[in-house]
Design a protein around this motif. Structure first.
Motif, PDB file in Angstrom:
ATOM      1  N   ALA A   1       0.834  -1.205   0.000  1.00  0.00           N
ATOM      2  CA  ALA A   1       0.000   0.000   0.000  1.00  0.00           C
ATOM      3  C   ALA A   1       0.870   1.257   0.000  1.00  0.00           C
TER       4      ALA A   1
ATOM      5  N   ASN B   1       0.636   4.088  -2.856  1.00  0.00           N
ATOM      6  CA  ASN B   1       0.101   5.408  -2.559  1.00  0.00           C
ATOM      7  C   ASN B   1       0.440   5.783  -1.121  1.00  0.00           C
TER       8      ASN B   1
ATOM      9  N   PRO C   1       0.802   8.767   0.572  1.00  0.00           N
ATOM     10  CA  PRO C   1      -0.031   9.687   1.363  1.00  0.00           C
ATOM     11  C   PRO C   1      -1.314   9.018   1.869  1.00  0.00           C
ATOM     12  N   ARG C   2      -1.892   8.169   1.023  1.00  0.00           N
ATOM     13  CA  ARG C   2      -3.121   7.506   1.437  1.00  0.00           C
ATOM     14  C   ARG C   2      -2.858   6.556   2.607  1.00  0.00           C
ATOM     15  N   ALA C   3      -1.744   5.841   2.539  1.00  0.00           N
ATOM     16  CA  ALA C   3      -1.412   4.928   3.633  1.00  0.00           C
ATOM     17  C   ALA C   3      -1.231   5.715   4.930  1.00  0.00           C
ATOM     18  N   ILE C   4      -0.637   6.903   4.834  1.00  0.00           N
ATOM     19  CA  ILE C   4      -0.479   7.747   6.026  1.00  0.00           C
ATOM     20  C   ILE C   4      -1.843   8.162   6.559  1.00  0.00           C
ATOM     21  N   SER C   5      -2.706   8.585   5.640  1.00  0.00           N
ATOM     22  CA  SER C   5      -4.004   9.091   6.093  1.00  0.00           C
ATOM     23  C   SER C   5      -4.862   7.980   6.678  1.00  0.00           C
ATOM     24  N   LEU C   6      -4.556   6.723   6.363  1.00  0.00           N
ATOM     25  CA  LEU C   6      -5.288   5.621   6.983  1.00  0.00           C
ATOM     26  C   LEU C   6      -4.705   5.303   8.363  1.00  0.00           C
TER      27      LEU C   6
ATOM     28  N   TYR D   1      -1.306   4.608   9.092  1.00  0.00           N
ATOM     29  CA  TYR D   1      -0.118   3.769   9.191  1.00  0.00           C
ATOM     30  C   TYR D   1       1.123   4.623   9.396  1.00  0.00           C
TER      31      TYR D   1
END
Lengths: 304, 253
Positions: free
Chosen positions: A180, A184, A186-191, A193
């Motif tokens: 992940a 992507n 930034p998306r992994a951060i926003s989830l 992680y």
């Protein structure tokens, strides 16, 4: 890739020393393991380290040192080399992991140069000569590794175990998060992680396994040399991984076999080997970017 | 208990001499759909990135449920229940649709570092992931590779992934950007449906969407708040009409 395929490869690995010169086969496996460990970082985490020889080479030195000076057996020798590489990986990782792309590569290269320098200057490393005459010893006290077949099957067992661990890591909950992040970040951060820590763990795992490869190699060849920690070796493992196909489990093995095999087969023509491998690399990058295994995999998918 | 879930105080962001966000005081009421609008370059996206910690403010503070989150890292505020979406579609393109949602569900299992376990342990999340996909109308695409989905469906998947974390506050960055009329309608309906029991703060260009969804609207211009209130009030504000050149709201509304 189905099970039958892996079983065939396994059986081929068991039979190999009867068809191929065992020392060559062991060299191939050590570099294949090194490339697989490297691929865990480049192919599955998207991090290009230019300093992986530091882990490979320092593990070789540590294993050689504890076996010659402290009379460690081969098992504890390899464990010591591996753990040292893992710890070194943690240090490198903590310093480099916040940087991306070319900066990450440069920091790892710089740190690797420091390790190279220390390997040259420290009192117990043998300077220009490296460590010579590392004993193969008795594995678990009763398997004599001076017997080529015993040595071969030990290397093969180490390879299979580490390869299994890499396979498992790729197909683990951790592997999913790694994937992940690669797709992507930034998306992994926003989830939620913690991307840096995940990458750091991948880095340490990769360094540790690279260390296992180096430690094993030092016992097979009974030497630890400056070549093992030089940036040429770092470059060569990148070449193997890209040539074979990064991000595929089999790719680094194919790449390592191709590069080491060519060096061996063409050793008669001297330094021209470098030119030939360079040409192959250029063709690879221009014509089939996914590497040998990557391209075959794509053709396979297309035809079904 | 305060019913103000998110608050910014004098939030400011300067980029070498240019003030993108200038002393914004914003309060988002719990349970509201709050829209942030404004002409291009008004600082909406910068403001949004400040809230989600992808940028660090030069000055001011951000409070979530009364707690100062100004210095927290992006991953940490996700743990508090603040989940954002992105302007460009934020999916994991080479994973299946199901895996996308499952990845969000996985975080709560706390197995992110377990490299020695098989990922088949994640299959226990499949039912929950399917339910979320059914919710946004993607049930039959579960096994597709995400890249193959149409744009509107990717946005729906993104919302499903965000919902998987059961956020208290959803921050949506232009959820209908680049969509055709049909997808806009579908997404609007979806946002309305998921807004029950949650608070949503969205940046949105499409005034049609804002007028049907938002309980409260904040208009930004040149990094500062120009007007605030329900659509009826804001749309009649002469300054707002001027900022929009009197054109787009008439056209969309």
């Amino acid at each position: 890739m189905n099970k039958t395929f892996w079983i065939i490869l396994f059986v081929l690995g068991l039979l190999a020393p009867f068809a191929v010169y065992p020392v060559l086969m062991m060299e191939l496996l050590c570099f294949a393991l090194f490339a697989c460990a490297f691929n865990l970082l480049l192919g599955y985490s998207g991090l290009l380290s230019f300093g992986h020889a530091a882990f490979f080479g320092s593990a070789a030195y540590i294993t050689g040192f504890v076996m010659t000076q402290w009379n460690f057996g081969p098992f504890s020798g390899i464990v010591a080399g591996t753990l040292f590489a893992g710890a070194l990986g943690l240090v490198f990782g903590l310093l480099a992991i916040r940087r991306q792309g070319i900066y990450f590569a440069m920091i790892t290269l710089a740190l690797e140069q420091i390790v190279f320098f220390l390997s040259l200057k420290l009192p117990f490393t043998g300077g220009e000569d490296g460590l010579q005459g590392i004993p193969r010893g008795m594995l678990f006290g009763f398997i004599d590794l001076n017997q080529p077949l015993n040595m071969y099957y030990t290397v093969f067992a180490i390879f299979v175990a580490c390869f299994w661990l890499i396979h498992r890591t790729v197909h683990s909950p951790f592997g999913q998060v790694l994937r992940a992040i690669r797709e992507n970040e930034p998306r992994a951060i926003s989830l939620g992680y913690n991307v840096e820590r995940i990458k750091l763990l991948a880095f340490v795992l990769s360094a540790t396994l690279a260390g296992t490869a180096g430690a094993t190699k030092s016992i097979v060849f009974q030497t630890a040399s400056l070549t093992d920690v030089s940036w040429h070796t770092s470059g060569s493992v990148i070449l193997m991984t890209l040539l074979g196909g990064m991000g595929t489990l089999l790719g680094p093995i194919v790449g390592a076999f191709t590069v080491v095999g060519l060096e061996h087969e063409l050793s008669g023509i001297g330094s021209w080997v470098t030119v030939i491998i360079g040409m192959i690399f250029i063709v690879c990058v221009l014509a089939f970017r996914r590497g040998i295994v990557g391209e075959i995999g794509r053709l396979w998918k297309r035809s079904f | 208990m305060t019913d103000c879930i998110l608050e910014t105080r004098n939030l400011t962001k300067e980029f070498s001499g240019f003030t993108a966000v200038n002393g914004v005081d914003l309060k988002v009421q719990r349970g509201h759909i709050h829209a942030l609008i404004g002409p291009n370059g008004a600082g909406k996206t910068t403001f949004f990135n400040l809230l989600t910690k992808f940028l660090t403010p030069t000055d001011g503070s951000i409070l979530f449920k009364g707690r100062d989150i100004t210095r927290m890292r992006p991953a940490d505020i996700a743990h508090l229940g603040v989940i954002r979406s992105f302007q460009i579609s934020a999916v994991f393109p080479n994973m299946t649709v199901l895996e996308n949602v499952r990845l969000a569900l996985q975080r709560k299992l706390g197995v992110a570092y377990q490299f020695w376990r098989s990922d088949s342990m994640l299959h226990r999340l499949n039912d929950q992931a399917m339910a979320l996909l059914e919710d946004v109308g993607l049930g039959k695409f579960a096994d597709n590779i995400t890249e193959e989905l149409a744009y509107g469906r990717k946005r729906a998947l993104e919302i499903a992934t965000t919902l998987a974390l059961d956020p208290e506050l959803m921050l949506l960055d232009e959820p209908t950007q680049g969509m055709g009329a049909e997808d806009v309608g579908m997404t609007t309906e979806l946002i309305r449906r998921v807004s029950a029991d949650r608070t949503i703060l969205m940046v949105e260009h499409n005034l049609g969407v804002v007028s049907t969804l938002a309980d409260c609207i904040t208009v930004l211009q040149r990094g500062a708040i120009l007007a605030e209130g329900p659509y009826e009030t804001v749309s009649k504000n002469p300054e707002v009409i001027e900022a929009y050149m009197g054109a787009s709201d008439v056209e969309h509304a």
